[in-house]
Design a protein around this motif. Structure first.
Motif, PDB file in Angstrom:
ATOM      1  N   PRO A 105     -17.708  27.691   7.567  1.00 55.22           N
ATOM      2  CA  PRO A 105     -16.746  26.656   7.974  1.00 55.22           C
ATOM      3  C   PRO A 105     -15.334  27.226   8.049  1.00 55.22           C
ATOM      4  O   PRO A 105     -14.917  27.990   7.171  1.00 55.22           O
ATOM      5  CB  PRO A 105     -16.866  25.617   6.853  1.00 55.22           C
TER       6      PRO A 105
ATOM      7  N   SER B 180     -18.045  26.462  12.075  1.00 56.84           N
ATOM      8  CA  SER B 180     -17.362  25.226  12.477  1.00 56.84           C
ATOM      9  C   SER B 180     -15.869  25.486  12.555  1.00 56.84           C
ATOM     10  O   SER B 180     -15.327  26.328  11.827  1.00 56.84           O
ATOM     11  CB  SER B 180     -17.645  24.084  11.497  1.00 56.84           C
TER      12      SER B 180
ATOM     13  N   ASN C 245      -8.905  19.926   9.027  1.00 62.32           N
ATOM     14  CA  ASN C 245      -9.251  18.782   8.192  1.00 62.32           C
ATOM     15  C   ASN C 245      -8.020  18.010   7.712  1.00 62.32           C
ATOM     16  O   ASN C 245      -7.289  18.496   6.835  1.00 62.32           O
ATOM     17  CB  ASN C 245     -10.050  19.288   6.978  1.00 62.32           C
TER      18      ASN C 245
ATOM     19  N   VAL D 270     -16.243  19.841   3.041  1.00 67.60           N
ATOM     20  CA  VAL D 270     -17.292  20.843   2.908  1.00 67.60           C
ATOM     21  C   VAL D 270     -18.612  20.179   2.548  1.00 67.60           C
ATOM     22  O   VAL D 270     -19.672  20.541   3.084  1.00 67.60           O
ATOM     23  CB  VAL D 270     -16.903  21.910   1.866  1.00 67.60           C
TER      24      VAL D 270
ATOM     25  N   LEU E 159     -19.908  18.640   5.748  1.00 66.96           N
ATOM     26  CA  LEU E 159     -20.403  19.674   6.654  1.00 66.96           C
ATOM     27  C   LEU E 159     -21.713  20.271   6.151  1.00 66.96           C
ATOM     28  O   LEU E 159     -22.622  20.551   6.938  1.00 66.96           O
ATOM     29  CB  LEU E 159     -19.346  20.767   6.825  1.00 66.96           C
TER      30      LEU E 159
END
Length: 290
Positions: A28, A54, A58, A134, A137
């Motif tokens: 990520p 990804s 955020n 997180v 995800l």
């Protein structure tokens, strides 16, 4: 490399790989990628058959005085680097996809103790935002392995603790910090540094190394006495400030709990943050007294 923006396409691709018995690793990021990020992808290849990355800036981890709109977006260059590194799937959701109810109504994940202090104190709510996104995800990608850079040492500990506490079947792989020849840790924030600031920024790591040497020397010469962790850290902070940077914090801590180091601790980490112009730099150094 395939790029998807919605959850259904992401889950379908992951499902297809699962049906083939393939192992999945996840990286990520918030984009604006550099060699440090790519080292995470390279490490991920050692642990899995397929690599998912990804890119998501955020909003939950940005504080009131932090301008998310100024965070660099470099999607085309990011994609090029990920393709060259052999990434199989890129997930690029919008805030509306990740937080469809909006931040005010979003459930969140909070990891106590390791989130406190250091960057958690300087940036209230930051690690709640990190842990929440997180966790979400992880639920979406459902990887076997996830790779995180050790430059943000506290973040790695927060994520590892969350995975352990919530019994997530994911192996967290910490990846060593990638540095410039000067010793400066690679960071997206380095783009904010002027030429003059970039010349003094390596002093952060240099003083962490000095502090580590002093601790080791103190333990070697006086094995029955605890090193003066606080006093030595204050000297390192003064040296950092003398360069023109402004120390936010510098602490010697237990490497796993992140609690202040005690005389019995053998595995330590020095955590530090300093303001250098517009850039807030973080760095760390692990050391063993065993």
């Amino acid at each position: 490399m395939k790029t998807v923006t919605n959850i259904s396409d992401l889950r379908q691709q992951v499902k297809d790989w699962r049906q083939q018995g393939l192992k999945i690793a996840f990286v990520p990021t918030m984009g604006n990628l550099h060699a440090g990020h790519i080292s995470l992808v390279e490490e991920a290849h050692k642990h899995a058959d397929k690599i998912v990355a990804s890119i998501f800036v955020n909003p939950m981890q940005f504080g009131e005085n932090e301008d998310i709109d100024s965070y660099p977006r470099t999607m085309d260059n990011d994609k090029r680097q990920l393709i060259e590194a052999g990434t199989d799937l890129l997930f690029t959701p919008t805030p509306e996809i990740i937080y469809p109810k909006g931040l005010a109504k979003q459930s969140y994940v909070e990891v106590p103790n390791v989130s406190d202090g250091y960057c958690g104190e300087s940036r209230p709510g930051h690690f709640r935002g990190v842990a929440t996104v997180v966790c979400k995800l992880f639920n979406l990608v459902q990887p076997d392995v996830a790779c995180f850079g050790l430059k943000d040492y506290q973040q790695v500990q927060v994520i590892q603790t969350m995975v352990d506490d919530l019994s997530m079947p994911i192996d967290i792989v910490p990846v060593p910090t990638v540095r410039e020849a000067s010793g400066l840790a690679l960071s997206s924030r380095n783009g904010y540094l002027s030429a003059e600031e970039k010349a003094i920024a390596p002093a952060l790591q240099q003083n962490l190394q000095w502090l580590a040497q002093e601790i080791q020397y103190s333990r070697k010469t006086s094995p029955d006495h605890s090193p003066d962790f606080i006093g030595l850290a204050k000297k390192a902070a003064a040296a950092i400030d003398a360069t023109g940077m402004k120390t936010d914090y510098i602490h010697v801590s237990h490497a796993h709990t992140l609690q202040p180091a005690s005389e019995d601790d053998k595995e330590l980490v020095i955590l530090a943050a300093a303001q250098c112009g517009k850039a807030r730099l973080i760095d760390n150094l692990q050391l063993s007294l065993a």
